[in-house]
Each structure stands twice: as structure tokens, then as C-alpha cells.
Write a protein that holds these residues in place. Structure first.
Motif, PDB file in Angstrom:
ATOM      1  N   ASN A  71       0.997  -1.091   0.186  1.00 45.35           N
ATOM      2  CA  ASN A  71       0.021  -0.048   0.016  1.00 45.35           C
ATOM      3  C   ASN A  71       0.694   1.189   0.028  1.00 45.35           C
ATOM      4  O   ASN A  71       2.062   1.378   0.177  1.00 45.35           O
ATOM      5  CB  ASN A  71      -1.003   0.097   1.429  1.00 45.35           C
ATOM      6  CG  ASN A  71      -0.429   0.016   2.596  1.00 45.35           C
ATOM      7  OD1 ASN A  71       0.623   0.618   2.888  1.00 45.35           O
ATOM      8  ND2 ASN A  71      -0.750  -1.020   3.467  1.00 45.35           N
ATOM      9  N   GLY A  72       0.422   2.422  -0.106  1.00 43.51           N
ATOM     10  CA  GLY A  72       1.040   3.672  -0.151  1.00 43.51           C
ATOM     11  C   GLY A  72       1.472   3.862   1.125  1.00 43.51           C
ATOM     12  O   GLY A  72       2.924   4.491   1.236  1.00 43.51           O
ATOM     13  N   THR A  73       1.065   3.776   2.168  1.00 43.07           N
ATOM     14  CA  THR A  73       1.653   3.977   3.327  1.00 43.07           C
ATOM     15  C   THR A  73       3.233   3.120   3.619  1.00 43.07           C
ATOM     16  O   THR A  73       4.313   3.681   4.049  1.00 43.07           O
ATOM     17  CB  THR A  73       0.629   3.520   4.566  1.00 43.07           C
ATOM     18  OG1 THR A  73      -0.583   4.400   4.435  1.00 43.07           O
ATOM     19  CG2 THR A  73       1.243   3.947   6.058  1.00 43.07           C
ATOM     20  N   LEU A  76       5.664   4.964   1.684  1.00 41.52           N
ATOM     21  CA  LEU A  76       6.035   6.119   2.408  1.00 41.52           C
ATOM     22  C   LEU A  76       6.926   5.597   3.564  1.00 41.52           C
ATOM     23  O   LEU A  76       8.071   6.295   3.729  1.00 41.52           O
ATOM     24  CB  LEU A  76       5.162   6.882   3.193  1.00 41.52           C
ATOM     25  CG  LEU A  76       4.262   7.717   2.070  1.00 41.52           C
ATOM     26  CD1 LEU A  76       2.969   8.234   2.962  1.00 41.52           C
ATOM     27  CD2 LEU A  76       5.091   9.203   1.826  1.00 41.52           C
ATOM     28  N   THR A  97      -2.902  17.116   5.313  1.00 30.97           N
ATOM     29  CA  THR A  97      -2.600  15.923   4.599  1.00 30.97           C
ATOM     30  C   THR A  97      -3.457  14.685   4.876  1.00 30.97           C
ATOM     31  O   THR A  97      -4.138  14.780   6.000  1.00 30.97           O
ATOM     32  CB  THR A  97      -1.123  15.513   4.623  1.00 30.97           C
ATOM     33  OG1 THR A  97      -0.945  14.354   3.662  1.00 30.97           O
ATOM     34  CG2 THR A  97      -0.722  15.204   5.852  1.00 30.97           C
ATOM     35  N   PHE A  98      -3.363  13.433   4.374  1.00 29.86           N
ATOM     36  CA  PHE A  98      -3.967  12.519   4.852  1.00 29.86           C
ATOM     37  C   PHE A  98      -3.305  11.810   6.049  1.00 29.86           C
ATOM     38  O   PHE A  98      -1.797  12.005   5.955  1.00 29.86           O
ATOM     39  CB  PHE A  98      -4.242  11.348   3.650  1.00 29.86           C
ATOM     40  CG  PHE A  98      -4.957  10.165   3.983  1.00 29.86           C
ATOM     41  CD1 PHE A  98      -5.957   9.891   4.817  1.00 29.86           C
ATOM     42  CD2 PHE A  98      -4.403   8.902   4.048  1.00 29.86           C
ATOM     43  CE1 PHE A  98      -6.623   8.688   5.070  1.00 29.86           C
ATOM     44  CE2 PHE A  98      -4.542   7.653   4.433  1.00 29.86           C
ATOM     45  CZ  PHE A  98      -5.896   7.654   5.165  1.00 29.86           C
ATOM     46  N   ALA A 100      -1.788   9.169   6.589  1.00 35.79           N
ATOM     47  CA  ALA A 100      -0.704   8.189   6.388  1.00 35.79           C
ATOM     48  C   ALA A 100       0.751   8.770   6.210  1.00 35.79           C
ATOM     49  O   ALA A 100       1.551   8.271   6.737  1.00 35.79           O
ATOM     50  CB  ALA A 100      -0.967   7.563   4.929  1.00 35.79           C
ATOM     51  N   MET A 160       3.143  17.095  -0.090  1.00 38.51           N
ATOM     52  CA  MET A 160       2.220  16.040  -0.453  1.00 38.51           C
ATOM     53  C   MET A 160       1.418  16.935  -1.574  1.00 38.51           C
ATOM     54  O   MET A 160       0.915  18.126  -1.463  1.00 38.51           O
ATOM     55  CB  MET A 160       1.315  15.896   0.614  1.00 38.51           C
ATOM     56  CG  MET A 160       0.298  14.680   0.385  1.00 38.51           C
ATOM     57  SD  MET A 160      -1.177  15.072  -0.582  1.00 38.51           S
ATOM     58  CE  MET A 160      -2.234  15.708   0.794  1.00 38.51           C
ATOM     59  N   ASP A 186       5.187  12.716  -1.407  1.00 34.05           N
ATOM     60  CA  ASP A 186       4.030  12.013  -1.179  1.00 34.05           C
ATOM     61  C   ASP A 186       3.186  12.109  -2.457  1.00 34.05           C
ATOM     62  O   ASP A 186       2.298  13.312  -2.614  1.00 34.05           O
ATOM     63  CB  ASP A 186       3.385  12.048   0.059  1.00 34.05           C
ATOM     64  CG  ASP A 186       2.070  11.393   0.452  1.00 34.05           C
ATOM     65  OD1 ASP A 186       1.504  10.752  -0.640  1.00 34.05           O
ATOM     66  OD2 ASP A 186       1.585  11.149   1.434  1.00 34.05           O
ATOM     67  N   ALA A 188       0.973  10.225  -3.682  1.00 32.73           N
ATOM     68  CA  ALA A 188      -0.366   9.236  -3.435  1.00 32.73           C
ATOM     69  C   ALA A 188      -1.507   9.762  -4.379  1.00 32.73           C
ATOM     70  O   ALA A 188      -2.136   8.741  -4.922  1.00 32.73           O
ATOM     71  CB  ALA A 188      -0.449   9.002  -2.132  1.00 32.73           C
ATOM     72  N   GLU A 189      -1.831  11.008  -4.150  1.00 32.95           N
ATOM     73  CA  GLU A 189      -2.863  11.296  -5.154  1.00 32.95           C
ATOM     74  C   GLU A 189      -2.707  11.991  -6.426  1.00 32.95           C
ATOM     75  O   GLU A 189      -3.531  12.628  -7.109  1.00 32.95           O
ATOM     76  CB  GLU A 189      -3.455  12.612  -3.955  1.00 32.95           C
ATOM     77  CG  GLU A 189      -3.714  12.240  -2.711  1.00 32.95           C
ATOM     78  CD  GLU A 189      -4.419  13.231  -1.729  1.00 32.95           C
ATOM     79  OE1 GLU A 189      -4.635  14.360  -2.171  1.00 32.95           O
ATOM     80  OE2 GLU A 189      -4.860  12.850  -0.750  1.00 32.95           O
ATOM     81  N   SER A 210       0.156   5.755  -4.583  1.00 30.16           N
ATOM     82  CA  SER A 210      -0.891   4.866  -3.686  1.00 30.16           C
ATOM     83  C   SER A 210      -2.001   4.168  -4.925  1.00 30.16           C
ATOM     84  O   SER A 210      -2.090   5.131  -5.871  1.00 30.16           O
ATOM     85  CB  SER A 210      -1.765   5.535  -2.471  1.00 30.16           C
ATOM     86  OG  SER A 210      -2.651   4.725  -2.353  1.00 30.16           O
ATOM     87  N   ASN A 212      -4.776   2.637  -3.709  1.00 25.35           N
ATOM     88  CA  ASN A 212      -6.015   2.529  -2.908  1.00 25.35           C
ATOM     89  C   ASN A 212      -7.081   2.634  -3.586  1.00 25.35           C
ATOM     90  O   ASN A 212      -7.056   3.064  -4.787  1.00 25.35           O
ATOM     91  CB  ASN A 212      -6.005   3.176  -1.512  1.00 25.35           C
ATOM     92  CG  ASN A 212      -6.863   2.671  -0.679  1.00 25.35           C
ATOM     93  OD1 ASN A 212      -7.343   1.588  -0.547  1.00 25.35           O
ATOM     94  ND2 ASN A 212      -7.605   3.614  -0.003  1.00 25.35           N
ATOM     95  N   LYS A 215      -8.088   6.057  -5.384  1.00 21.58           N
ATOM     96  CA  LYS A 215      -7.194   6.575  -5.969  1.00 21.58           C
ATOM     97  C   LYS A 215      -7.267   6.505  -7.530  1.00 21.58           C
ATOM     98  O   LYS A 215      -8.440   5.807  -7.867  1.00 21.58           O
ATOM     99  CB  LYS A 215      -5.670   6.121  -5.881  1.00 21.58           C
ATOM    100  CG  LYS A 215      -5.178   6.701  -4.233  1.00 21.58           C
ATOM    101  CD  LYS A 215      -5.248   7.844  -3.882  1.00 21.58           C
ATOM    102  CE  LYS A 215      -4.663   8.147  -2.652  1.00 21.58           C
ATOM    103  NZ  LYS A 215      -5.047   7.567  -1.258  1.00 21.58           N
ATOM    104  N   GLY A 222      -2.634  -1.068  -2.821  1.00 17.57           N
ATOM    105  CA  GLY A 222      -1.053  -1.180  -3.335  1.00 17.57           C
ATOM    106  C   GLY A 222      -0.438   0.269  -3.318  1.00 17.57           C
ATOM    107  O   GLY A 222      -0.962   1.219  -3.212  1.00 17.57           O
TER     108      GLY A 222
HETATM  109  C1  LIG Z   1      -3.790   7.542  -0.191  1.00 16.19           C
HETATM  110  C2  LIG Z   1      -2.574   8.222   0.141  1.00 16.19           C
HETATM  111  C3  LIG Z   1      -1.629   7.849   1.034  1.00 16.19           C
HETATM  112  C4  LIG Z   1      -1.555   6.345   1.028  1.00 16.19           C
HETATM  113  O1  LIG Z   1      -2.624   5.520   1.362  1.00 16.19           O
HETATM  114  P1  LIG Z   1      -2.802   3.947   1.151  1.00 16.19           P
HETATM  115  O2  LIG Z   1      -4.108   3.560   1.574  1.00 16.19           O
HETATM  116  O3  LIG Z   1      -1.774   3.331   2.537  1.00 16.19           O
HETATM  117  O4  LIG Z   1      -2.145   3.438  -0.034  1.00 16.19           O
HETATM  118  C5  LIG Z   1      -0.693   8.364   1.452  1.00 16.19           C
HETATM  119  N1  LIG Z   1      -0.686   9.653   1.287  1.00 16.19           N
HETATM  120  C6  LIG Z   1      -1.716  10.485   0.977  1.00 16.19           C
HETATM  121  C7  LIG Z   1      -1.798  11.963   1.047  1.00 16.19           C
HETATM  122  C8  LIG Z   1      -2.820   9.669   0.512  1.00 16.19           C
HETATM  123  O5  LIG Z   1      -3.885  10.237  -0.188  1.00 16.19           O
END
Ligand SMILES: *Cc1c(COP(=O)(O)O)cnc(C)c1O
Length: 383
Positions: A71-73, A76, A97-98, A100, A160, A186, A188-189, A210, A212, A215, A222
Motif C-alpha cells: 500500500n502507499g503507507t 512512504l 494531508t491524509f 498516512a 504532498m 507524497d 499518492a494523489e 498509492s 488504494n 485513488k 497497493g
Molecule cells: C492515499 C494516500 C496515501 C497512501 O494510502 P494507502 O491507503 O496506504 O495506499 C498516502 N498519502 C496520501 C496523501 C494519500 O492520499
């Protein structure tokens, strides 16, 4: 007051049912590729789709290497380890930010430093970053960036790209280079978003994606680490239990992680990647319609920053004030059109109370006003 927005969104999606913020869509090949992993029995930690997904993603974004993760986390977490973040270090990020982003910092035993965002990009502000460093940090005799008060190492900076809009990368790269701080994006988005023609996620030492379910493309769950050949080889090793290659012996040379992406998920990823450019064109077409619609209103529609091409992953508006925000959220959600406020600032979360932070006027301003509106790909707009 927002009934017309509800009708507008319903017209776009041609639906009277519940309209989510973001739903995945699948084209033809997802089913075939996933069935292929089942037929071959290679659904898990070994298989050709993982290699192919990594190769094709690296080629698409233009990075030397891409390493898939669960996953994205996890990506990171590994990114921070790869740039040398150690327990007790400081890692700079944005409060908007999210969660994660900050969790990954905590997994390393490091401490976050929250620095303000720009209102134009919703991403980390190079100016606010430089101001904080000028006031609280210095470069030691070995060239390391340290805090004046307690000599902590400021090891990395994690901007991010909020909702797919690129942060001010030229500015951030400049500050990070001068202060000798590793830049970890980051992204991810923002898969597919360009800053001066180059993909986000390829500007720092390491970038993170990411996949997820919410996304722009999904593998179920992933993530991906984008980096150069050398760091990429180390990323692969670290995310696959740090096993020394051998035909049958189990020898591991350090504590590794089981962060690899299963082949069945990578199969989904390969098919989704084929459709990514068409998803981006559909999202940009929807964003253009929203931009038109909001031209005649007192809400500000968030647009791509200058010199950028955004993937418009999640569309967003900025309300006049909190009262208007609350009314927008209430009317739309009660009418079955999903909208959501932006995240509560990270420095407000109980486990980050007392965290180091700069002045955060823009983050506070945005926190009170930003609302995300439905953004799923509309198949008719795909090109
Ligand atoms: C979605 C997201 C992640 C990673 O999320 P996972 O659900 O672990 O894949 C990380 N940072 C941001 C800003 C995100 O939006």
C-alpha cells in the motif's frame, strides 16, 4: 441554496442514485489479467505482473526504477528509511494531508514538523519552509541540517500533492538542496500530474504512489516507490524481507519488511495503468465543467497551479467561510450527493499534540473552507 449544485452533479453522472465522492472504474483487461493469475496459480508474492507493473510505471512517470508495495503507507515508510531517517530525527511535512503521511514518519521513530501550505497549491510552502529553517535550524560542520535548540537532525521533507495538484516543486527542491534535506514526495494523489512537463513523484530522492480503491487507478490496495537504480535495488531488498538471492537457502542480511505487492493486485494495476491517460482526460473534462459552473458562484473552484497539468483526482471548492461550508456539506449529503470536508489538520490529532510547527495561517484558513465534490471518472468523457 446548493440544490442547483446537486442537480448539476446529477446531470454529469446521469444518475438519481447515491453519488459517491470517488468510485473505481474498470475496463476490459482487468478481468483477463486477474483471471490469468488465478489460472496460473501465481496470485501471491511471485509473478510476472509485479515486474511488468513496475517496469511500465517507471516508463510512464519517467523514473529509473519503480518498486511496488502492499500500500502507499508502506511505500512512504520505506521511502523515509531509504533516505536515512532514523529514530529521533525530524521530518518536515504539511499539516494539511491524509494521516498516512504522518504515520509513516512515526513508524520510523521520527518526529513530524508541521509547516504551512500555500493557498494556491494546497501543498507545502517553500517560503514557510525556509522561514522555519532560518529561525530554528543550522547546517553543522558535516553538512547536516540540525535544530539550534536541541541539535536534532532534520533529515527529510515530505510535501504532498493535494488532490492531484502539484506543490511548488522548484521552490521546494531549491530549499531542500540548500539545507541538505532529502526530498520525499507524497505523490499518492497525483499519479499522472505534471509539474513543468515532468511527473510528480520524480523530483525528490524518492516519490511515493498509492493504488488504494479511492485513488485515480487502483490495485485493490497497493503502492509504489519511485526512485533511481541504486536506491530502487535497496527498496526491493528491504520490501521483500531482505533475502539474499539463492536457489533454495533462506538467508536474510537485515530486518526486512513483507511489503511486496501480490501478483493478483499487480495484474489489476497493469490493466488500470493502460486506462490511466483516458481517466485523466475524463477527470480534466469534468473539472472544466465544474470550473464553468462555479464561475457564477461565490465558491472558488480549485484549479491546477501555474505551469502544471493536474490529474484532478479529487475536485475541491473553497467556501467563503465555515458556515457556508457546513451548509454545502449538509445540503449535498442529505440529497445523496457525497461531499466531504478536507482533513482535520494533523497537528490537531491528539497523538501530535505539542508537535513542532511553524505558523499555519493558510492551513487553518483552508481547513475551515475546503470541500471535496464528486470526482469519479465519467466513462463518456474518457478519450
Ligand atoms: C492515499 C494516500 C496515501 C497512501 O494510502 P494507502 O491507503 O496506504 O495506499 C498516502 N498519502 C496520501 C496523501 C494519500 O492520499
Amino acid at each position: 441554496m446548493f440544490e442547483s449544485l446537486v442537480s448539476f452533479v446529477r446531470e454529469q453522472y446521469k444518475s438519481n442514485e447515491f453519488i459517491p465522492l470517488h468510485a473505481p472504474i474498470f475496463s476490459a483487461n482487468e478481468r483477463d489479467y486477474v483471471m490469468d493469475t488465478i489460472d496460473s496459480t501465481f496470485v501471491s508474492s511471485v509473478g510476472a505482473y509485479v515486474d511488468r507493473f513496475e517496469r511500465e510505471m517507471a516508463a510512464y512517470v519517467g523514473s529509473q526504477r519503480a518498486v511496488a508495495t502492499v500500500n502507499g503507507t508502506a511505500a512512504l515508510h520505506m521511502a523515509l528509511k531509504l533516505v536515512g531517517v532514523l529514530p529521533g530525527d525530524l521530518v518536515i511535512t504539511q499539516p494539511l494531508t491524509f494521516v498516512a503521511t504522518c504515520n509513516a514518519i512515526a513508524y520510523c521513530g521520527a518526529e513530524p514538523v508541521f509547516i504551512d501550505v500555500d493557498r494556491t497549491t494546497l501543498g507545502l510552502s517553500p517560503k514557510a519552509l525556509e522561514q522555519w529553517l532560518d529561525e530554528y535550524a543550522y547546517i553543522d560542520a558535516d553538512g547536516a541540517c540540525r535544530t539550534l535548540a536541541d541539535n536534532k537532525n532534520v533529515r527529510a521533507c515530505v510535501p504532498m500533492h493535494t488532490f492531484g495538484h502539484p506543490a511548488d516543486l522548484d521552490g521546494l527542491v531549491d530549499v531542500c538542496v540548500r539545507w541538505n534535506i532529502a526530498l520525499v514526495e507524497d505523490a499518492a494523489e497525483s499519479l499522472g500530474s505534471l509539474y513543468r512537463g515532468r511527473h510528480t513523484g520524480t523530483f525528490g530522492s524518492v516519490g511515493v504512489l498509492s493504488f488504494n480503491g479511492n485513488k485515480i487507478i487502483t490495485t485493490g490496495g497497493g503502492g509504489m516507490i519511485l526512485t533511481d537504480e541504486v536506491v530502487g535495488a535497496r527498496a526491493k531488498h528491504l520490501t521483500t524481507t531482505a533475502k539474499i538471492p539463492h536457489p533454495y537457502e533462506y538467508v536474510h542480511d537485515e530486518i526486512g519488511y513483507n511489503y511486496r505487492l501480490p501478483n493478483i493486485n499487480a495484474a489489476l494495476g497493469c490493466a488500470q495503468l493502460e486506462a490511466l491517460e483516458s481517466f485523466i482526460s475524463a477527470k480534466r473534462a469534468l473539472a472544466a465543467r465544474y470550473a464553468d459552473y462555479f464561475n457564477n458562484s461565490d465558491l472558488y473552484f480549485v484549479r491546477e497551479p501555474e505551469a502544471c497539468k493536474s490529474n484532478y483526482w479529487l475536485n475541491a471548492v473553497i467556501c467563503q467561510d465555515r458556515a457556508q461550508r457546513d451548509e454545502l456539506l449538509k445540503t449535498t449529503n442529505e440529497s445523496g450527493v457525497m461531499t466531504r470536508p478536507i482533513w482535520a489538520l494533523m497537528n490537531r490529532l491528539p497523538f501530535h499534540h505539542g508537535a513542532r510547527a511553524g505558523e499555519l495561517p493558510n492551513a487553518h484558513w483552508l481547513e475551515e473552507r475546503v470541500v471535496n465534490i464528486p470526482s469519479s471518472v465519467i466513462p463518456d468523457l474518457c478519450q
